[in-house]
Design an enzyme around this catalytic site. Structure first.
Site, PDB file in Angstrom:
ATOM      1  N   HIS A 158     -32.915 -19.442   7.992  1.00 20.21           N
ATOM      2  CA  HIS A 158     -33.047 -18.018   7.382  1.00 20.21           C
ATOM      3  C   HIS A 158     -34.251 -17.328   8.141  1.00 20.21           C
ATOM      4  CE1 HIS A 158     -30.231 -19.543   4.111  1.00 20.21           C
ATOM      5  NE2 HIS A 158     -31.136 -20.753   4.169  1.00 20.21           N
TER       6      HIS A 158
ATOM      7  N   GLU B 293     -32.324  -8.983  26.632  1.00 17.90           N
ATOM      8  CA  GLU B 293     -31.597  -7.926  25.803  1.00 17.90           C
ATOM      9  C   GLU B 293     -30.203  -7.602  26.361  1.00 17.90           C
ATOM     10  OE1 GLU B 293     -34.768  -5.025  23.675  1.00 17.90           O
ATOM     11  OE2 GLU B 293     -34.686  -4.940  25.639  1.00 17.90           O
TER      12      GLU B 293
ATOM     13  N   LYS C 281     -46.173  -0.813  27.062  1.00 19.11           N
ATOM     14  CA  LYS C 281     -44.722  -1.720  26.847  1.00 19.11           C
ATOM     15  C   LYS C 281     -44.410  -2.370  28.161  1.00 19.11           C
ATOM     16  CE  LYS C 281     -42.382  -0.509  23.231  1.00 19.11           C
ATOM     17  NZ  LYS C 281     -41.083  -0.642  23.051  1.00 19.11           N
TER      18      LYS C 281
ATOM     19  N   SER D 197     -41.985   1.125  29.994  1.00 21.13           N
ATOM     20  CA  SER D 197     -41.254   2.270  29.003  1.00 21.13           C
ATOM     21  C   SER D 197     -41.849   3.581  29.975  1.00 21.13           C
ATOM     22  CB  SER D 197     -41.837   2.294  27.570  1.00 21.13           C
ATOM     23  OG  SER D 197     -41.830   3.617  27.255  1.00 21.13           O
TER      24      SER D 197
END
Ligand code: ARG
Length: 478
Positions: free
Chosen positions: A170, A304, A297, A291
């Site tokens: 979980h 991804e 970043k 970024s």
């Protein structure tokens, strides 16, 4: 074109179709584009030419072509292959697909003898053969890439066998595990993926050629010879089935979709672990991007994208399986729609596997951080319960005692091992000084010491077994 919006255009002699004989009017320009596949099926040129060379060789073997005719055809096809490879070939939409483009070029190059190539053959068995040849090449490439990813995973698992980290259920800290054990879970997913592709290859490696349009041919062909030349393990039993079904493509997409779901899950973990909140791993700069607005970043774009690309592959499976549904025997033009999903599935899977094979060995593991995280969230609570069981308490009762210990530690804002012995004895008189050793994360990890468990020596044994299994099933990896 005098009137492109009407279907009734005058006959265009300059772009004679190989099938143009029974037609009085030229094809409507839109229809020509709508029905053409050469824009995408030109990728099958090498397989198409390979299949044609085998077909011509078979025709010569059974006496339908003379040796000279065969040689002229084979040489012509080889010169076309060289030109396509060199970028010196013009594909024409008017010639519809890869098959008719190449056949027309052959006739243009070697003259009328080229027109004999299509004897005892149809584009229906031709395209089915081309796709199977293509799929076989793809399956072999995918297998090689999967093997590379598996090797990378085994190296990583071996390297990090002693690295303790929190195992989750979980996404809550559950029990301490070996980082290597977690990596081996990924490995097992890929073992099954590789088996699925290998299984699919067996059913793909069957020769349709000789089925002709649907019913076979009136010529005395030798299909076993063609199969041998093309390296097919078997000849398709039924001509209707062979030209129509694309279930091997569906199987490929299903195996690919399952693989992509696995890669997506692994990606998700890499992304979470690489986040500032977790900091379990550091993805190498070469696999991240920045970024345009936020200078700080470093984004995990590669995992991804793998996660994102799983969507299109699952989509291709749905396209292909839906494409097949409702098609009566035998060939229908619907099947022309099989190619783009198959090509994109192959490209996507190969790119994603390549990304993983490159990225995994470069993964940096933050050992200190993992150890700290492993010690948080009472991940040793089960170990305390098991300790009580070993001292004679029934597991359900032990569970309740440890629940009390967790409540106490929560009140104190400390870990279980920070509770005084007197406090622990207050919960159960069976708890002794030796409990503190049991509560150490490394001890907890090492205590799951059986086949399939997370103890580092089990992880190392599993890595050895994994290498042996790969050798036994897929041959010795280099
Ligand atoms: N381009 C076609 C395909 O991809 C080749 C077979 C065409 N056969 C036919 N009878 N129209 O399926």
């Amino acid at each position: 074109m005098s009137n492109p919006s009407h279907s009734g255009q005058p006959r265009d002699q300059s772009a004679e179709k190989p099938w143009g004989g029974r037609f009085e009017q030229a094809t409507n320009e839109f229809v020509e584009r709508f029905t053409a596949s050469v824009m995408f099926d030109q990728r099958l040129y090498a397989q198409d030419i390979r299949g044609s060379i085998a077909h011509a060789s078979m025709l010569a073997k059974v006496g339908i072509l003379t040796a000279d005719e065969r040689d002229a055809i084979v040489n012509g096809l080889q010169s076309i292959l060289a030109d396509i490879r060199a970028g010196n070939f013009t594909w024409s939409i008017k010639l519809e697909d890869v098959h008719m483009n190449i056949e027309s070029a052959l006739v243009a190059r070697i003259g009328d003898v080229g027109k004999k190539l299509h004897t005892a053959r149809s584009r229906n068995d031709q395209v089915a053969t081309d796709i199977r040849l293509y799929m076989r090449d793809v399956l072999d490439a995918v297998d090689g890439l999967l093997a590379a990813v598996q090797q990378a995973l085994l190296t990583l698992a071996e390297r990090e066998a002693d690295t303790v980290m929190p195992g989750f259920t979980h996404l809550q800290p559950a029990q301490p595990i070996s980082f290597g054990h977690h990596v081996l879970a990924w490995f097992e997913m890929l073992v099954r993926d590789r088996e699925r592709f290998a299984d699919c290859r067996g059913r793909t490696n069957v020769l349709p050629l000789g089925s002709a349009a649907l019913a076979g041919t009136t010529f005395p062909i030798d299909r076993a010879y063609t199969a041998e030349l093309l390296g097919f393990a078997a000849v398709a039993e039924n001509s209707l089935d062979a030209v129509s079904d694309r279930d091997f493509g569906i199987e490929f997409c299903a195996a690919a979709a399952t693989l992509m779901v696995h890669l997506s899950r692994i990606s998700e973990e890499l992304i979470i672990w690489n986040s500032q909140q977790f900091r379990f791993i550091d993805l190498p700069d070469a696999f991240c991007t920045g970024s345009s607005i936020m200078p700080q970043k470093k984004n995990p774009d590669v995992p991804e994208l793998v996660r994102g690309k799983s969507g299109r592959v699952v989509g291709h499976l749905v396209s292909l399986i839906t494409l097949m549904k409702g098609q009566p025997l035998a060939y229908n033009k619907d099947n022309q729609e099989d190619k783009e999903p198959l090509f994109d599935t192959a490209d996507t899977v190969m790119d994603c596997l390549r990304a993983f094979a490159d990225l995994l060995p470069a993964l940096e593991v933050e050992h200190e951080r993992l150890r700290d995280a492993a010690a948080q969230g009472f991940t040793n609570a089960t170990d305390l319960a098991d300790y009580l069981v070993r001292n004679g308490v029934a597991f359900r009762d032990a569970h309740a005692v440890v629940g009390g210990a967790v409540r106490l530690a929560l009140r104190r804002n400390c870990a279980l091992e920070d509770l005084e012995l007197a406090e622990l004895k207050g919960l159960s008189p069976l708890i002794g000084e030796d409990v503190y050793d049991v509560l150490k994360v490394d001890k907890a990890m090492a205590a799951r010491d059986h086949f399939g468990g997370t103890a580092p020596n089990q992880v190392r044994a599993a890595v050895i077994r994994a290498r042996e299994r790969l050798n036994a099933k897929f041959g010795s990896p280099s």
